[in-house]
Structures are given as structure tokens and as C-alpha cells.
Design a protein around this motif. Structure first.
Motif, PDB file in Angstrom:
ATOM      1  N   ASP A  62       0.867  -1.174   0.000  1.00  0.00           N
ATOM      2  CA  ASP A  62       0.000   0.000   0.000  1.00  0.00           C
ATOM      3  C   ASP A  62       0.909   1.231   0.000  1.00  0.00           C
ATOM      4  O   ASP A  62       1.565   1.525   1.000  1.00  0.00           O
ATOM      5  N   VAL A  63       0.954   1.923  -1.128  1.00  0.00           N
ATOM      6  CA  VAL A  63       1.897   3.021  -1.346  1.00  0.00           C
ATOM      7  C   VAL A  63       1.249   4.354  -0.975  1.00  0.00           C
ATOM      8  O   VAL A  63       0.168   4.678  -1.461  1.00  0.00           O
ATOM      9  N   GLY A  64       1.929   5.124  -0.126  1.00  0.00           N
ATOM     10  CA  GLY A  64       1.309   6.338   0.384  1.00  0.00           C
ATOM     11  C   GLY A  64       0.142   5.978   1.280  1.00  0.00           C
ATOM     12  O   GLY A  64      -0.940   6.555   1.213  1.00  0.00           O
ATOM     13  N   ASP A  86       5.007   4.942   3.494  1.00  0.00           N
ATOM     14  CA  ASP A  86       4.614   6.351   3.461  1.00  0.00           C
ATOM     15  C   ASP A  86       5.829   7.193   3.839  1.00  0.00           C
ATOM     16  O   ASP A  86       6.728   6.710   4.543  1.00  0.00           O
ATOM     17  N   SER A 125      -2.242   2.071  -4.601  1.00  0.00           N
ATOM     18  CA  SER A 125      -2.010   3.408  -4.078  1.00  0.00           C
ATOM     19  C   SER A 125      -3.259   4.244  -4.267  1.00  0.00           C
ATOM     20  O   SER A 125      -3.821   4.300  -5.362  1.00  0.00           O
ATOM     21  N   THR A 128      -2.127   9.237  -3.676  1.00  0.00           N
ATOM     22  CA  THR A 128      -0.722   9.642  -3.656  1.00  0.00           C
ATOM     23  C   THR A 128      -0.261  10.213  -4.997  1.00  0.00           C
ATOM     24  O   THR A 128       0.523  11.155  -5.038  1.00  0.00           O
ATOM     25  N   LEU A 154      -3.459   2.064  -9.198  1.00  0.00           N
ATOM     26  CA  LEU A 154      -2.956   3.371  -8.773  1.00  0.00           C
ATOM     27  C   LEU A 154      -4.002   4.432  -9.065  1.00  0.00           C
ATOM     28  O   LEU A 154      -4.344   4.668 -10.228  1.00  0.00           O
TER      29      LEU A 154
END
Length: 209
Positions: A62-64, A86, A125, A128, A154
């Protein structure tokens, strides 16, 4: 004098990684209540749903991740294990309190992730990839940490998809990715107010070749 709480205008006005650290350090404790709940912020749920419906599964990154809103939605769909990354240690601290993540990785995505190549079968994501945050060049680093055939979901603010270079980036990736589709979703629900209440996002769904 009462200090003004951070808001969406502050987030969209970010210019540097240090700006991001400072903003979210001061927003972490109140983000869920002051922003997500009050503005009916549903993008995390929409992004998670798109990922799962497209066949996404873990292990995933999980990006950001922020305070873990997307992770909560993913866990609700049965997706696991989930790692969170993060730039803000304070936001990650709040996320880890939700007890849904396997690991927390504090890192500046634009400078690279301390993660081995091919670690994840899914990359997600929400919120982000937009103006003032992370640009399209960071997708290259996410491809590095993804396994072949890993599914990506994303979210990208629709207003900035072309102007911020995301469309050009996907075109440039060429055969490095497959099955690119854009799912148009709302960012906010019906209780939202303000200038951004009708904003939309694309959830870019694709696989690493």
C-alpha cells in the motif's frame, strides 16, 4: 492564536518531500476525522474495490498508505498480507494502530524503497499520485519491487492525468506493462462539500509484464 488545521489546499500546494513530512506530521492525529470523515473521502474504498475485482491479491504494498484507509478497505475484501509505505512516520503510526498491516516502511518513494526486487504480487495506491505529491516517474520504482504479472491499482487525480505526465509515462513504459485500463471513480461521496467535492480519479489498473 489558534493554529489552522491542515486541509486539502495545503496538500495540493506541497512542493518538496520535506513539505510533505511537515504537513502530514501535523495532520496524522486528525486526518481521519477532520478530512476523511468530514469530506466523505471514498477514494480508498474505490481503489481497493477496483484492485480486488481485477483479481488482485497479496502480498501487496500500500503506497502512500497514510493512516491506513485503503488498507482497511483491502482487509475488508480479504486481501492480505499488506505492507504499508509512506513518507510520514506519524501517518504510518496511525495506520499501524488499525492492526491490518504486516509491516510499515517509512520511505520517500521518489528516492527509492528499501525493498528487494520482486517482493510483491500487488501494488496499490490511493491519493498519492496527484498534484503536490508523487509524480509519474515513481512508477518505475514500484515496478522494480513488483513480481512479474503483479497487479497494480494506482489512483490518479483525473484533472492531472495528462498535464502531470501520467499518460506520457504509461506510453513510455510500453511493453514493460500490460492490460492497462483506466477506471473512472469518484474521490468524494455525497456528503462532501467545497470546491473539490465533484473531483474524479482514474484508477490505473495494469500488470507488470
Amino acid at each position: 492564536m489558534t493554529r489552522k488545521s491542515p486541509d486539502l489546499a495545503d496538500a495540493y500546494g506541497l512542493k518538496t518531500s520535506e513539505d510533505s513530512r511537515k504537513l502530514y506530521a501535523g495532520w496524522a492525529d486528525s486526518y481521519d476525522s477532520d478530512f476523511a470523515d468530514r469530506q466523505d473521502y471514498i477514494l480508498p474504498q474505490e481503489t481497493a474495490r477496483a484492485f480486488v475485482e481485477a483479481g488482485g491479491h497479496g502480498p501487496l504494498l500500500d503506497v502512500g498508505a497514510g493512516t491506513g484507509l485503503c488498507g482497511v478497505a483491502l482487509a475488508g475484501h480479504g486481501a492480505h498480507p499488506i505492507d504499508a509505505t509512506d513518507i510520514s512516520g506519524e501517518m504510518l503510526g496511525r495506520a499501524m494502530l488499525k492492526d491490518i498491516y504486516r509491516d510499515a516502511i517509512e520511505a520517500d518513494l521518489t528516492q527509492g524503497l528499501p525493498v528487494p526486487e520482486g517482493s510483491y504480487a500487488g501494488i496499490i495506491s490511493s491519493g498519492t499520485f496527484t498534484t503536490g505529491h508523487v509524480g509519474p516517474d515513481a512508477i518505475t520504482e514500484l515496478l522494480r519491487v513488483a513480481r512479474p504479472q503483479a497487479l497494480f491499482a494506482l489512483s490518479i487525480n483525473a484533472k492531472h492525468y495528462e498535464s502531470a505526465g501520467f499518460q506520457a509515462k504509461f506510453n513510455a513504459l510500453g511493453s514493460d506493462i500490460t492490460d492497462l485500463t483506466l477506471k473512472d471513480v469518484p474521490i468524494y461521496g455525497p456528503k462532501a462539500s467545497g470546491a473539490h467535492r465533484d473531483d474524479r480519479a482514474y484508477v490505473a489498473l495494469f500488470r507488470k509484464a
